[in-house]
Design an enzyme around this catalytic site. Structure first.
Site, PDB file in Angstrom:
ATOM      1  N   GLY A 272       0.825  -1.199   0.000  1.00  0.00           N
ATOM      2  CA  GLY A 272       0.000   0.000   0.000  1.00  0.00           C
ATOM      3  C   GLY A 272       0.856   1.245   0.000  1.00  0.00           C
ATOM      4  O   GLY A 272       0.527   2.259   0.617  1.00  0.00           O
TER       5      GLY A 272
ATOM      6  N   THR B 232       1.781   3.478  -2.328  1.00  0.00           N
ATOM      7  CA  THR B 232       1.684   4.513  -3.352  1.00  0.00           C
ATOM      8  C   THR B 232       1.023   5.798  -2.862  1.00  0.00           C
ATOM      9  O   THR B 232       1.076   6.815  -3.550  1.00  0.00           O
ATOM     10  CB  THR B 232       0.899   4.002  -4.576  1.00  0.00           C
ATOM     11  OG1 THR B 232      -0.419   3.598  -4.151  1.00  0.00           O
ATOM     12  CG2 THR B 232       1.618   2.821  -5.220  1.00  0.00           C
TER      13      THR B 232
ATOM     14  N   ASN C 282       1.622  -2.489   5.328  1.00  0.00           N
ATOM     15  CA  ASN C 282       0.825  -1.292   5.541  1.00  0.00           C
ATOM     16  C   ASN C 282      -0.560  -1.373   4.914  1.00  0.00           C
ATOM     17  O   ASN C 282      -1.474  -0.652   5.320  1.00  0.00           O
ATOM     18  CB  ASN C 282       1.572  -0.074   4.973  1.00  0.00           C
ATOM     19  CG  ASN C 282       0.700   1.148   4.884  1.00  0.00           C
ATOM     20  OD1 ASN C 282       0.405   1.790   5.888  1.00  0.00           O
ATOM     21  ND2 ASN C 282       0.252   1.489   3.682  1.00  0.00           N
TER      22      ASN C 282
ATOM     23  N   SER D 187      -4.375  -0.697  13.740  1.00  0.00           N
ATOM     24  CA  SER D 187      -5.210   0.483  13.955  1.00  0.00           C
ATOM     25  C   SER D 187      -5.653   0.501  15.405  1.00  0.00           C
ATOM     26  O   SER D 187      -5.789  -0.558  16.036  1.00  0.00           O
ATOM     27  CB  SER D 187      -6.441   0.444  13.045  1.00  0.00           C
ATOM     28  OG  SER D 187      -7.406   1.410  13.435  1.00  0.00           O
TER      29      SER D 187
ATOM     30  N   TYR E 274     -13.498  -4.193   9.715  1.00  0.00           N
ATOM     31  CA  TYR E 274     -12.147  -3.621   9.714  1.00  0.00           C
ATOM     32  C   TYR E 274     -11.547  -3.709  11.105  1.00  0.00           C
ATOM     33  O   TYR E 274     -10.401  -4.152  11.276  1.00  0.00           O
ATOM     34  CB  TYR E 274     -12.225  -2.166   9.251  1.00  0.00           C
ATOM     35  CG  TYR E 274     -10.931  -1.390   9.381  1.00  0.00           C
ATOM     36  CD1 TYR E 274      -9.938  -1.508   8.414  1.00  0.00           C
ATOM     37  CD2 TYR E 274     -10.711  -0.529  10.451  1.00  0.00           C
ATOM     38  CE1 TYR E 274      -8.748  -0.789   8.514  1.00  0.00           C
ATOM     39  CE2 TYR E 274      -9.523   0.189  10.562  1.00  0.00           C
ATOM     40  CZ  TYR E 274      -8.552   0.058   9.590  1.00  0.00           C
ATOM     41  OH  TYR E 274      -7.384   0.764   9.702  1.00  0.00           O
TER      42      TYR E 274
ATOM     43  N   ALA F 172     -12.352  -5.681  13.604  1.00  0.00           N
ATOM     44  CA  ALA F 172     -12.118  -7.068  14.010  1.00  0.00           C
ATOM     45  C   ALA F 172     -10.882  -7.647  13.327  1.00  0.00           C
ATOM     46  O   ALA F 172     -10.090  -8.368  13.947  1.00  0.00           O
ATOM     47  CB  ALA F 172     -13.347  -7.916  13.687  1.00  0.00           C
TER      48      ALA F 172
ATOM     49  N   LYS G 257      -8.262  -5.975  12.251  1.00  0.00           N
ATOM     50  CA  LYS G 257      -7.061  -5.352  12.807  1.00  0.00           C
ATOM     51  C   LYS G 257      -6.764  -5.903  14.209  1.00  0.00           C
ATOM     52  O   LYS G 257      -5.587  -6.042  14.584  1.00  0.00           O
ATOM     53  CB  LYS G 257      -7.228  -3.829  12.851  1.00  0.00           C
ATOM     54  CG  LYS G 257      -7.209  -3.172  11.478  1.00  0.00           C
ATOM     55  CD  LYS G 257      -5.887  -3.385  10.751  1.00  0.00           C
ATOM     56  CE  LYS G 257      -5.786  -2.533   9.501  1.00  0.00           C
ATOM     57  NZ  LYS G 257      -4.506  -2.707   8.778  1.00  0.00           N
TER      58      LYS G 257
ATOM     59  N   ILE H 265      -5.475   9.393  10.598  1.00  0.00           N
ATOM     60  CA  ILE H 265      -4.355   9.995   9.881  1.00  0.00           C
ATOM     61  C   ILE H 265      -4.892  10.964   8.832  1.00  0.00           C
ATOM     62  O   ILE H 265      -5.825  10.647   8.088  1.00  0.00           O
ATOM     63  CB  ILE H 265      -3.483   8.922   9.196  1.00  0.00           C
ATOM     64  CG1 ILE H 265      -3.024   7.875  10.206  1.00  0.00           C
ATOM     65  CG2 ILE H 265      -2.274   9.562   8.522  1.00  0.00           C
ATOM     66  CD1 ILE H 265      -2.279   6.708   9.579  1.00  0.00           C
TER      67      ILE H 265
END
Length: 264
Positions: free
Chosen positions: A20, A22, A88, A142, A156, A158, A160, A189
């Site tokens: 990830g 870019t 990432n 996260s 998401y 769960a 992480k 972020i």
């Protein structure tokens, strides 16, 4: 034992992969490692908006086993090793509305992107790292792994949380073999995607960007620092953790959230 570090070129000779890489925090991390002297490889489904000849880009959808294997094969055949792996890649694209709004496909897509993708890359690169008795693996998780938002990002959060648990377990297994494994858990972020999201919230609520940002911070329970993190601040933490200065750090989850999580 006295140690001497060259902070300006401390990753010289190291081969690093940032998934990830870019845009957003991934791009900032890749640039930080490049500045420290590493040879940097980045992956994403789409090419970077600005081409950087100093970075090797491999297009890949790491939620697919075949693409993950292609990345592993390409790097090991071209560079013969990997010293630093920054997992990432992250995705949170499921519908809001709590448990009832989520299908099996929603859950599976989040597990593929946020948990199984890093597991595949770890499994592909660890044998070579173990053979050379050195390497660093960073999992970008996260704060939602500990502070889930059930109404909007349940799968998401769960996935992480599972990544944090897996990362700790992996560190226990491979640290005695010379591999450091660490987790970084950012809060909110400030990225281009985040700015676009705030703009959408502001338009829908007929409010200002500042009001939209405050509303998001309130939903998180507040950010004592008063603002989201900048991508470069997260990248600086990762740059330290993969460096020789962090030689004794492994198996730890580093939270960078401006004080958002209300517990110790």
């Amino acid at each position: 034992m006295e140690q001497h570090f060259n902070f300006n070129n401390e990753l010289s000779g190291k081969i690093a992969l940032v998934t990830g890489g870019t845009k957003g925090a991934g791009r900032a991390i890749a640039e930080r490692l490049l500045q420290a002297g590493a040879t940097v490889i980045i992956t994403a489904r789409n090419p970077p908006e600005k081409h950087d000849g100093n970075m090797h880009f491999i297009p890949a959808d790491l939620s697919k086993t075949t693409d993950a294997q292609k990345v592993i094969s390409d790097i090991l055949s071209s560079y013969h090793r990997l010293d630093i792996l920054v997992n990432n890649l992250g995705s949170s694209v499921t519908p809001a509305g709590g448990f009832a709004a989520l299908s099996d496909e929603d859950w599976e897509s989040m597990l593929q992107a946020n948990l199984l993708a890093p597991i595949r890359l770890d499994r592909g690169f660890l044998p070579q790292m173990i053979e050379q008795k050195s390497g660093v693996i960073i999992h970008i998780a996260s704060i939602q792994g500990k502070l889930p938002l059930y109404d909007s990002t349940l799968p998401y959060a769960a996935s992480k949380a599972a990544l944090i648990n897996y990362s700790k377990s992996l560190s226990n297994e491979v640290t005695p073999k010379g591999i450091r494994v660490l987790t970084v858990s950012p809060g909110w972020i400030n990225t281009n995607a985040s700015k676009a999201w705030l703009g959408e919230i502001a338009r829908n609520a007929n409010s200002s960007i500042e009001e939209a940002q405050q509303g998001v911070m309130d939903a998180l329970g507040g950010i004592p620092f008063g603002r989201p993190a900048e991508a470069e601040e997260v990248a600086e933490l990762v740059g330290f953790l993969v460096s020789p200065r962090a030689n004794y750090l492994t198996g730890t989850n580093f939270v960078i959230d401006g004080g958002t999580v209300p517990t110790i």
